[in-house]
Design a protein around this motif. Sequence first.
Motif, short mmCIF file in Angstrom:
data_model
loop_
_atom_site.label_atom_id
_atom_site.label_comp_id
_atom_site.label_asym_id
_atom_site.label_seq_id
_atom_site.Cartn_x
_atom_site.Cartn_y
_atom_site.Cartn_z
N LEU A 186 0.83 -1.21 0.00
CA LEU A 186 0.00 0.00 0.00
C LEU A 186 0.87 1.26 0.00
O LEU A 186 0.56 2.23 -0.70
CB LEU A 186 -0.96 -0.01 1.21
N VAL A 191 0.92 4.25 -2.90
CA VAL A 191 0.81 5.70 -2.72
C VAL A 191 1.92 6.40 -3.51
O VAL A 191 1.68 7.36 -4.26
CB VAL A 191 0.87 6.07 -1.22
N GLY A 228 -3.49 0.89 -3.84
CA GLY A 228 -2.91 2.14 -3.34
C GLY A 228 -2.71 3.14 -4.46
O GLY A 228 -2.98 4.34 -4.31
#
Lengths: 185, 171
Positions: A90, A94, B159
């Motif tokens: 994750l 980003v 993400g």
Amino acid sequence: MLKTLHQSKGIQLAIGFFLGVVFGFLLQKGGVTQYNIIIGQLLLTDFTVLKIMLSAVVTGMIGIHLLRMAGMVALHPKSGSIGSSLVGGLIFGVGFGILGYCPGTMVGAVGEGSLDVLFGGIPGMLIGTGLFAKFYPVLEKKILNVGYFGEVTFPQLLKVNQWWVIVPTVIGISVLLFAIEMSGF
Amino acid sequence: MEWLFVKQWSPYVVGIGIGVLSWFAFLLSDKPIGVSTAFSRTSGMIEKLFRGKITTEKAYYKKFPPTIDWEWMLMVGILAGAFLSAEFSDSFRIAWVPTKWGSTFGDSPALRWIVSLAGGIIIGMGARWAGGCTSGHGISGTLQLAVSSWLAAAAFFAGGIITAIFLFQVL
């Protein structure tokens, strides 16, 4: 014979370079060394990245498992955990969304003349990996091993012959790619 | 040989090419294709220039020594291969700001530079945190049916999609 080849250090460096040249050539020809195409994938308006990755996975998966049955290659699955694979994944995501490149395509983008990558993304990546090395002892103790499951593959996890996983996966990916093409992307 | 000089190939041709390339990486080098460890080693090599032994004694660099290896050469090869391909189709362009970025956030090289640097730092940390990147996990790991890689690859895109949509449609 392959074992001797695997152990000759100089030749291996040359093979690594040569495979890299082909990889970089393919990435550039696929258009995935361009910010516009990668960010288009993340904004779900351009599916080039997914088409390339999934067709590579299908081709690679069938070939590697056949070669493995012939005793010519060994698998090297990476170990994983919730704290590492999911949390790290994750964080990576980003950065992926902000930068608009991933580590391999970043290098290719420099080869194509992208200065934002040469002076921004690449130094950033070096700082980021350096920071990780600095905090590794703490991270390893606190989070990287949370929910550890190791170097397991799906056939091992499900205790089935590998082809029971490969065949449905290949069919699933093919159906998905077909649906993407049919919906006009 | 004209196909070598066209601007873009079908994504399926490229994907199958990368898949076949992965066979050769396993066969000839007993290694899955990956890129992010090479960045980590380079970072260590640079730090070593300034700080010497303290660097190589870090636990992480004991695991992944800051030296030139197969994957490092693969990274250099990617640079050369992408440059060759771009030159062949006359698509090598010096540019500071990608057009899709510029049309939303303006043509300031300074803003794009700061954002790229920040994005690079985060993706670098994330890649080592997850133990691989879009190549190592996303292609090489998923094709081996590794559980860690399918989980990481799903997280990369989850993400990435959320962040990109937030950047372009909310900000």
